[in-house]
Design an enzyme around this catalytic site. Structure first.
Site, short mmCIF file in Angstrom:
data_model
loop_
_atom_site.label_atom_id
_atom_site.label_comp_id
_atom_site.label_asym_id
_atom_site.label_seq_id
_atom_site.Cartn_x
_atom_site.Cartn_y
_atom_site.Cartn_z
CG ASN A 157 -174.95 33.31 -6.17
OD1 ASN A 157 -174.08 32.75 -6.96
ND2 ASN A 157 -175.57 32.84 -5.06
CB CYS A 179 -175.35 28.29 -8.38
SG CYS A 179 -176.30 29.83 -7.73
CG HIS A 229 -172.73 28.04 -5.34
ND1 HIS A 229 -172.15 29.38 -6.74
CD2 HIS A 229 -173.85 28.80 -5.27
CE1 HIS A 229 -172.95 29.80 -6.61
NE2 HIS A 229 -174.44 29.77 -5.93
O1 UT7 Z 1 -176.34 31.17 -5.12
C1 UT7 Z 1 -178.10 29.84 -5.00
C2 UT7 Z 1 -178.47 31.07 -3.90
N1 UT7 Z 1 -178.34 31.49 -2.84
C3 UT7 Z 1 -177.93 31.14 -1.51
O2 UT7 Z 1 -177.59 30.54 -1.43
C4 UT7 Z 1 -178.42 32.66 -0.80
C5 UT7 Z 1 -178.39 31.74 0.74
N2 UT7 Z 1 -179.13 32.46 1.51
C6 UT7 Z 1 -178.68 33.35 2.14
O3 UT7 Z 1 -177.20 33.50 1.37
C7 UT7 Z 1 -179.37 34.36 2.97
O4 UT7 Z 1 -180.88 33.68 3.64
C8 UT7 Z 1 -179.22 35.77 2.89
C9 UT7 Z 1 -177.92 36.47 2.56
C10 UT7 Z 1 -180.44 36.14 1.28
C11 UT7 Z 1 -180.11 36.37 4.09
O5 UT7 Z 1 -179.29 36.49 5.31
P1 UT7 Z 1 -180.03 35.85 6.57
O6 UT7 Z 1 -179.04 36.06 7.82
O7 UT7 Z 1 -180.80 34.89 6.16
O8 UT7 Z 1 -181.28 37.23 6.79
P2 UT7 Z 1 -182.65 37.09 6.30
O9 UT7 Z 1 -182.91 36.80 5.27
O10 UT7 Z 1 -183.04 35.80 7.70
O11 UT7 Z 1 -183.29 38.47 6.43
C12 UT7 Z 1 -182.56 39.11 8.50
C13 UT7 Z 1 -183.18 40.12 8.25
C14 UT7 Z 1 -184.74 40.79 7.52
O12 UT7 Z 1 -185.10 41.83 8.24
P3 UT7 Z 1 -185.77 41.55 9.37
O13 UT7 Z 1 -187.24 41.01 8.94
O14 UT7 Z 1 -185.96 40.65 11.18
O15 UT7 Z 1 -186.32 43.33 10.17
C15 UT7 Z 1 -184.37 41.33 5.91
O16 UT7 Z 1 -185.23 42.15 5.39
O17 UT7 Z 1 -182.08 41.22 7.46
C16 UT7 Z 1 -183.01 42.28 6.11
N3 UT7 Z 1 -182.46 42.25 4.89
C17 UT7 Z 1 -181.79 42.78 4.80
N4 UT7 Z 1 -181.56 43.79 5.50
C18 UT7 Z 1 -179.90 44.89 5.54
C19 UT7 Z 1 -182.60 41.42 4.20
N5 UT7 Z 1 -181.46 42.00 2.99
C20 UT7 Z 1 -180.63 42.92 3.48
C21 UT7 Z 1 -179.79 43.61 2.89
N6 UT7 Z 1 -179.67 44.82 3.80
N7 UT7 Z 1 -179.68 43.41 1.89
#
Ligand code: UT7
Length: 334
Positions: free
Chosen positions: A287, A117, A257
């Site tokens: 993204n 990225c 980004h």
């Molecule tokens: O281009 C460069 C690379 N990418 C990035 O920069 C991404 C960086 N990371 C992020 O933007 C965020 O970490 C995410 C958007 C990927 C995830 O958001 P988060 O607020 O960090 O969520 P999390 O990973 O802490 O997950 C929270 C909950 C989890 O459930 P539990 O374990 O709390 O029950 C996940 O399983 O949300 C769940 N979850 C979802 N729920 C509904 C994860 N993905 C989804 C989804 N829909 N698509």
């Protein structure tokens, strides 16, 4: 900047996104997710996806043609083409070589650049070295991705995040004092496992078993990348500002980004930038990896948001882990 160097800047920009749109509601039918979760946690409403028979070079070509026209530069006058991508048409030859032929850029050298990225910023900085030293006159830099082809559409952690597109810029010599002022490029390979496509390279050649495990697709530790991103995006811009002897309040535009609105907001807050100065298009595109920054840049430029002399900061981060920022005084007459 060293003395007796040309000033290098952007002469024209272009972008392209494929026609097909995948909405959050479409994704609700595919994985256990909701529009509310995606919008609240990422800021994404929809993303574009290439047709199955549409390779990255097709997106790149369309963005490139628009940028060349905008710059008033003929393909035959290009000296170099750099395509930043993690989704090349093939492992070899480079997508840049394919594009060089398609555009009829007979004089141009061509290569792909791998910095995920952060790729467009990395490529822009490479291009500027050739322009500043006078070695080359016109360089086409493209960030192009078909992320839809390397996404595991059964993994809700990743499939809601990414989109396809291409953004391009033609770099050349600009008025003294305008163009690129400074940059910061970085890498921390100790985080290489956090965001990766595990199989398909020499470490783990593609096998039937790897395919079954979806190891040909993007795997990410979202939380770890998030923590890194929130810190690095503002930090890299601060480093570039310091190198140019500039301050936060000198920034007219931040083109970050587009990975997550929460990451963008954190950077804007650290840099004390009001929302009006931050270019954000993640809602409609998701993204797009290396294409995110140049698409945002090209859209903003063609919407006449930049005035000649405006200080524009490009800043990205991604797999590697890598990061990059580049600060330029907008050189193009609106
Ligand atoms: O281009 C460069 C690379 N990418 C990035 O920069 C991404 C960086 N990371 C992020 O933007 C965020 O970490 C995410 C958007 C990927 C995830 O958001 P988060 O607020 O960090 O969520 P999390 O990973 O802490 O997950 C929270 C909950 C989890 O459930 P539990 O374990 O709390 O029950 C996940 O399983 O949300 C769940 N979850 C979802 N729920 C509904 C994860 N993905 C989804 C989804 N829909 N698509």
């Amino acid at each position: 900047m060293m003395e007796n160097r040309n000033s290098a800047g952007i002469l024209g920009t272009g972008w392209y996104v494929p026609e097909r749109i995948i909405t959050n509601e479409d994704l609700e039918q595919m994985v256990d997710t909701s529009n509310e979760w995606i919008v609240e946690r990422t800021g994404i409403h929809e993303r574009h996806a290439a047709a199955l028979d549409q390779p990255t070079s097709d997106l790149a070509e369309r963005a490139a043609r628009m940028a060349l026209e905008d710059a008033g530069v003929a393909a035959a006058d290009l000296d170099l083409i750099i395509v930043a991508t993690l989704t090349p048409d093939r492992v070899m030859p480079s997508t840049a070589s394919v594009l060089q032929d398609r555009l009829g850029a007979r004089q141009a050298a061509a290569f792909d650049l791998s910095a995920a990225c952060s790729g467009f910023d990395y490529a822009a900085v490479v291009a500027c070295q050739f322009i500043e030293t006078g070695v080359y006159r016109h360089i086409l830099v493209i960030g192009a991705e078909t992320m839809s082809k390397v996404i595991d559409w059964t993994d809700r952690n990743t499939c809601v995040l990414f989109g396809d597109g291409a953004g391009a810029a033609v770099f050349g010599s600009v008025e003294d004092g305008l163009g690129v002022q400074s940059f910061d490029l970085g890498s921390d390979g100790s985080g290489s496992e956090l965001l990766q496509i595990p199989a398909g390279g020499s470490l783990k050649p593609l096998t039937a078993e790897a395919l079954l495990m979806h190891e040909n697709c993007v795997h990410m530790d979202g939380r770890a990348v998030f923590r890194f991103a929130v810190r690095i995006l503002g930090e890299t811009v601060e480093k570039s500002l310091a190198k140019a002897g500039l301050k936060k309040e000198d920034i007219d535009w931040l083109v970050p980004h587009q990975a997550n609105t929460r990451i963008i907001d954190a950077a804007a807050s650290r840099l004390e930038l009001p929302a009006e100065k931050v270019i954000v298009n993640i809602g409609k595109y998701g993204n797009m990896s290396a294409a995110s920054i140049p698409v945002a840049l090209a859209e903003a430029a063609h919407a006449h948001r930049f005035r000649k002399g405006d200080l524009v900061a490009l800043a990205g981060f991604g797999a590697g882990l890598t990061w990059a920022s580049c600060i330029m005084k907008w050189a193009k007459e609106d």
